[in-house]
Design an enzyme around this catalytic site. Structure first.
Site, PDB file in Angstrom:
ATOM      1  N   LYS A   1       0.811  -1.228   0.000  1.00 32.73           N
ATOM      2  CA  LYS A   1       0.000   0.000   0.000  1.00 32.73           C
ATOM      3  C   LYS A   1       0.841   1.275   0.000  1.00 32.73           C
ATOM      4  CE  LYS A   1      -4.307  -1.962   1.526  1.00 32.73           C
ATOM      5  NZ  LYS A   1      -5.213  -2.247   2.632  1.00 32.73           N
TER       6      LYS A   1
ATOM      7  N   ARG B   1      -3.363  -9.849   5.613  1.00 30.79           N
ATOM      8  CA  ARG B   1      -3.892 -10.032   4.250  1.00 30.79           C
ATOM      9  C   ARG B   1      -2.835  -9.527   3.279  1.00 30.79           C
ATOM     10  NH1 ARG B   1      -6.331  -6.928   0.428  1.00 30.79           N
ATOM     11  NH2 ARG B   1      -8.046  -7.847  -0.759  1.00 30.79           N
TER      12      ARG B   1
HETATM   13  N1  HH2 Z   1      -7.410  -3.847   1.397  1.00 36.22           N
HETATM   14  C1  HH2 Z   1      -7.812  -3.895   0.109  1.00 36.22           C
HETATM   15  C2  HH2 Z   1      -8.959  -4.628  -0.252  1.00 36.22           C
HETATM   16  N2  HH2 Z   1      -9.657  -5.314   0.665  1.00 36.22           N
HETATM   17  N3  HH2 Z   1      -9.965  -5.989   2.908  1.00 36.22           N
HETATM   18  C3  HH2 Z   1      -9.587  -5.947   4.194  1.00 36.22           C
HETATM   19  N4  HH2 Z   1     -10.278  -6.607   5.129  1.00 36.22           N
HETATM   20  N5  HH2 Z   1      -8.478  -5.232   4.601  1.00 36.22           N
HETATM   21  C4  HH2 Z   1      -7.723  -4.520   3.720  1.00 36.22           C
HETATM   22  O1  HH2 Z   1      -6.741  -3.860   4.146  1.00 36.22           O
HETATM   23  C5  HH2 Z   1      -8.103  -4.531   2.344  1.00 36.22           C
HETATM   24  C6  HH2 Z   1      -9.257  -5.292   1.975  1.00 36.22           C
HETATM   25  C7  HH2 Z   1      -7.048  -3.160  -0.936  1.00 36.22           C
HETATM   26  O2  HH2 Z   1      -6.032  -3.947  -1.478  1.00 36.22           O
HETATM   27  P1  HH2 Z   1      -6.139  -4.802  -2.821  1.00 36.22           P
HETATM   28  O3  HH2 Z   1      -7.195  -5.839  -2.717  1.00 36.22           O
HETATM   29  O4  HH2 Z   1      -4.789  -5.295  -3.165  1.00 36.22           O
HETATM   30  O5  HH2 Z   1      -6.480  -3.732  -3.936  1.00 36.22           O
HETATM   31  P2  HH2 Z   1      -7.800  -3.286  -4.695  1.00 36.22           P
HETATM   32  O6  HH2 Z   1      -8.786  -2.821  -3.684  1.00 36.22           O
HETATM   33  O7  HH2 Z   1      -7.331  -2.180  -5.615  1.00 36.22           O
HETATM   34  O8  HH2 Z   1      -8.341  -4.477  -5.449  1.00 36.22           O
END
Ligand code: HH2
Length: 294
Positions: A233, A267
């Site tokens: 992030k 995660r």
């Molecule tokens: N971060 C993201 C998405 N879902 N869920 C939880 N519980 N906690 C988090 O920190 C979290 C999450 C964002 O990351 P990512 O899935 O890699 O990216 P994107 O939202 O662009 O798909």
């Protein structure tokens, strides 16, 4: 009585799918985004065979859970209609169930319809970045009797960064997570089924994300297992200058910090590396709780 800051509360084991998760962890949640626009893996797993292969690799790398998402939540990401999100997520969930996939599958969604379809297809946990702001989603979770990840954010990914205004970020995140727990309880979801997440990077500046991580231990007072999602992030970029493709070392530093502070779940995208970092951090944490025992 609340545990002192920094000491995880003794939460009771949680069943997710066929697996039992016991305190203190750490457990690794592998991320698989079936989106064209996720901030770090967008567009990489649009082919169904590539997605299946990545899910298998996540299990082989030692993840404890697979989190599948069909809508990016990065700041300013475009909203995806529910039918499109279902089309992205459910065929993989079904294929995993049919193939006897060894891990419980979580669906990363804030939409009731997507959660309902994914649970019917074989998912066993709902990961809601909006902390059950939508009562219709709370109803689906309550009716299915599944556990839920309640993440902290304000607003939606479209407007959340305008809402990153706090007097005391850690205290306000704690109060707003308590409110999410009450929302869940009012909808018929027992506290024992909730995992809490401070939402790194969601309605938070880089400095606020760092502070929340540094003060993670204050959330143990809520009595629930904590999940932290620092993977790749922008706060890592802000602290190190690394571009998104080069944030594995920073991600591992954040994983270690979270586990040392008592996080039960992390995660991440890079499962094998994070698993090792989490296990070493957990061993250091445990050694500190039992000085002189070696
Ligand atoms: N971060 C993201 C998405 N879902 N869920 C939880 N519980 N906690 C988090 O920190 C979290 C999450 C964002 O990351 P990512 O899935 O890699 O990216 P994107 O939202 O662009 O798909």
């Amino acid at each position: 009585m609340s545990p002192p800051p920094g000491v995880p509360a003794p939460w009771r084991p949680i069943r997710i799918g066929a697996r039992i998760f016991e305190p203190p962890g750490p457990y690794v949640v592998g991320v698989l985004n079936l989106t064209p626009d996720s901030f770090s893996d967008g567009g990489r797993f649009l082919d169904p065979d590539d997605a299946l292969a990545r899910a298998q690799a996540i299990a082989a790398e030692g993840a404890d859970l697979l989190d599948v998402g069909g809508e990016s939540t990065r700041p300013g990401a475009a909203a995806v209609p529910a039918a499109e999100e279902v089309r992205r997520v459910c065929p993989l969930v079904e294929r995993l169930a049919a193939a006897g996939y060894p891990l419980p599958v979580s669906v990363d969604t804030s939409k009731a319809e997507v959660a309902r379809e994914a649970l019917a297809a074989g998912a066993s946990l709902v990961n809601d970045v909006r902390g059950l702001a939508d009562p219709a989603l709370a109803e689906v979770v309550a009716a299915a009797g599944v556990p839920v990840i309640l993440m902290h954010m304000r607003g939606t990914p479209r407007d959340m960064q305008e809402r990153a205004v706090y007097r005391d970020v850690a205290a306000e995140v704690r109060a707003e997570l308590e409110a999410a727990l009450l929302r869940a309880e009012r909808a018929g979801i027992a506290r024992e089924r909730a995992i809490l997440d401070p939402g790194i990077g969601f309605a938070k500046t880089a400095a606020q994300s760092l502070e929340v991580l540094a003060r993670l231990g204050e959330l143990h007072a809520l009595g629930r297992p904590l999940l932290v999602g620092p993977s790749r992030k922008s706060f890592i970029g802000a602290a190190s200058g690394a571009p998104v493709g080069e944030r594995l070392p920073g991600t591992l530093a954040a994983v270690a910090a979270a586990v040392l502070a008592g996080a039960a779940f992390v995660r991440v995208h890079d499962v094998a590396a994070a698993r090792q970092a989490a296990r070493v951090a957990a061993a250091i944490r445990e050694a500190g709780l039992r000085p002189g025992s070696g």
